[in-house]
Design an enzyme around this catalytic site. Structure first.
Site, PDB file in Angstrom:
ATOM      1  N   GLU A   1       0.819  -1.213   0.000  1.00 46.30           N
ATOM      2  CA  GLU A   1       0.000   0.000   0.000  1.00 46.30           C
ATOM      3  C   GLU A   1       0.855   1.266   0.000  1.00 46.30           C
ATOM      4  O   GLU A   1       0.486   2.273  -0.619  1.00 46.30           O
ATOM      5  CB  GLU A   1      -0.919   0.008   1.234  1.00 46.30           C
ATOM      6  CG  GLU A   1      -2.033  -1.027   1.204  1.00 46.30           C
ATOM      7  CD  GLU A   1      -3.178  -0.630   0.287  1.00 46.30           C
ATOM      8  OE1 GLU A   1      -3.481   0.580   0.204  1.00 46.30           O
ATOM      9  OE2 GLU A   1      -3.764  -1.528  -0.349  1.00 46.30           O
TER      10      GLU A   1
ATOM     11  N   GLU B   1      -1.117  10.513   0.173  1.00 50.06           N
ATOM     12  CA  GLU B   1      -1.550  10.356  -1.209  1.00 50.06           C
ATOM     13  C   GLU B   1      -0.920  11.432  -2.086  1.00 50.06           C
ATOM     14  O   GLU B   1      -0.877  12.611  -1.708  1.00 50.06           O
ATOM     15  CB  GLU B   1      -3.075  10.448  -1.258  1.00 50.06           C
ATOM     16  CG  GLU B   1      -3.691  10.084  -2.584  1.00 50.06           C
ATOM     17  CD  GLU B   1      -5.209  10.064  -2.510  1.00 50.06           C
ATOM     18  OE1 GLU B   1      -5.838   9.770  -3.536  1.00 50.06           O
ATOM     19  OE2 GLU B   1      -5.759  10.349  -1.428  1.00 50.06           O
TER      20      GLU B   1
ATOM     21  N   ASN C   1     -13.813   8.816   8.448  1.00 52.31           N
ATOM     22  CA  ASN C   1     -12.770   7.884   8.869  1.00 52.31           C
ATOM     23  C   ASN C   1     -11.738   8.570   9.763  1.00 52.31           C
ATOM     24  O   ASN C   1     -11.244   7.964  10.725  1.00 52.31           O
ATOM     25  CB  ASN C   1     -12.084   7.262   7.655  1.00 52.31           C
ATOM     26  CG  ASN C   1     -12.948   6.216   6.983  1.00 52.31           C
ATOM     27  OD1 ASN C   1     -13.609   5.423   7.650  1.00 52.31           O
ATOM     28  ND2 ASN C   1     -12.970   6.217   5.660  1.00 52.31           N
TER      29      ASN C   1
END
Length: 367
Positions: free
Chosen positions: A245, A254, A291
């Site tokens: 990941e 990101e 989240n």
């Protein structure tokens, strides 16, 4: 042409620089599609056949793609010796064009470990993990003995009490409370294992530099201990997923701006700017306001108002552990059902071959 056998910690850019060629030329000569994915033991054909620089004292100008650990390995010295010789406080921060003084082979010698504890004065370039390794103790033991809450923050000139190596037992982790996906786990269940070692982590992630491994290892082990990821099967599955990941911890945030998540109510992005504000962060990317809120509640950190903290290693690995436990992944790891672990993390099976390769390597390394 000549050949080169990839060693742990190598990067394609460092090998290219060492042999006076380019990443593109190396990749083309060896059919490499992803220049960030090379494996220890892999044989590379080196176009041009240049020779690597010899070890020893001298100077070196930092080039694009260099890491301090790669330069140290290339010149037969250590990260600590290079950092000390050049007054570098953060071994992960060097700049293109920076001129480095290369100490003689091996650099400054490390002090011998005291038989029954002692003291140590922090020098430029030191890391807590390096000091712990030098004195035959652990990062946790050093941190506890000196009241250090953040193992990445030590100061030059700081006096550390060094506990006796094998006789010092670190305090148990404090459990977290509240929120979805608790990170607490059965840390003292029969057969539970301690964290992984620096050498094991770098064997599982062969492109992870020594400096990065030293920086991240305490946080990885702390997160795994909190989450009950405490057996070889659990650790192998967890580290394999993180390796894929995050590109072996290369990406803690990101690359995209996050604007694509704007207005995504399924992620809780209900306010203007939420897409960018709550972009993916951490080794398993935490994404979306809802989240961030849930993870923050579980960890006791206000991530909703401080979302960038999720990219910091002391928080990012804990959010990954929170995510892991929120999906009950230990039970699938225990059963050896790595495909289901992948599905619950990815939502499908993207990159399954890469994940499985990391998983098999981790199982081999951890036994």
């Amino acid at each position: 042409m000549s050949t080169y056998s990839v060693r742990s910690g190598d990067t394609l850019s460092a090998i290219a620089q060492r042999y006076h060629t380019t990443v593109g030329a190396l990749a083309q000569a060896n059919g490499i599609k992803n220049p960030n994915l090379i494996l220890a033991g892999q044989k590379l054909t080196v176009p041009g056949g240049g020779s690597a620089p010899s070890a020893g004292a001298g100077s070196y100008t930092v080039r694009s793609g260099d890491t301090l650990s790669g330069i140290a390995q290339r010149h037969g010295t250590t990260v600590s010796a290079l950092a000390q010789a050049n007054g570098i406080r953060n071994p992960d921060f060097i700049q293109v064009g920076q001129k480095l003084s290369i100490p003689g082979k091996g650099g400054a010698s490390a002090p011998s470990a005291p038989a029954s504890g002692g003291s140590y004065t922090v020098r430029s370039g030191d890391t807590l993990s390096g000091i712990a390794q030098r004195y035959g103790t652990t990062v946790s033991a050093l941190a506890q003995a000196n009241g250090i809450s953040n193992p990445n923050l030590i100061q030059v000139g700081q006096k550390l009490r060094v506990p006796a190596g094998d006789h010092y037992q670190p305090a148990p982790s404090k459990p977290s409370t509240g929120g979805a996906g608790p990170v607490t786990g059965p840390g003292n269940e029969p057969g539970s294992k301690g964290g992984v070692s620096l050498a094991q982590l770098r064997r599982i992630m062969p492109n992870l530099s020594q400096a990065k491994a030293e920086q991240y290892l305490p946080h990885v082990n702390r997160a795994m201990a909190e989450a009950g990821i405490n057996t070889p099967k659990r650790q192998a599955a967890f580290l394999a997923q993180l390796a894929h990941e995050s590109g072996e911890f290369r990406y803690m945030e990101e690359i995209a701006s996050g604007a694509a998540y704007e207005g995504r109510r399924d992620l809780g992005n209900t306010q203007p700017g939420d897409g960018v504000r709550f972009k993916g962060r951490g080794p398993i990317q935490l994404t979306g306001r809802s989240n961030y809120r849930a993870a923050g509640q579980a960890l006791g950190i206000d991530l909703e108002n401080n979302p960038k903290r999720a990219a910091d290693p002391d928080v990012g690995f804990r959010t990954a552990a929170w995510f892991w436990n929120s999906r009950n992944l230990n039970q699938y790891a225990d059963a050896g059902n790595f495909r289901e672990v992948t599905r619950r993390i990815n939502g499908g099976y993207n990159g399954l071959a890469s994940r499985e390769a990391y998983y098999q390597r981790a199982l081999d390394v951890l036994g």
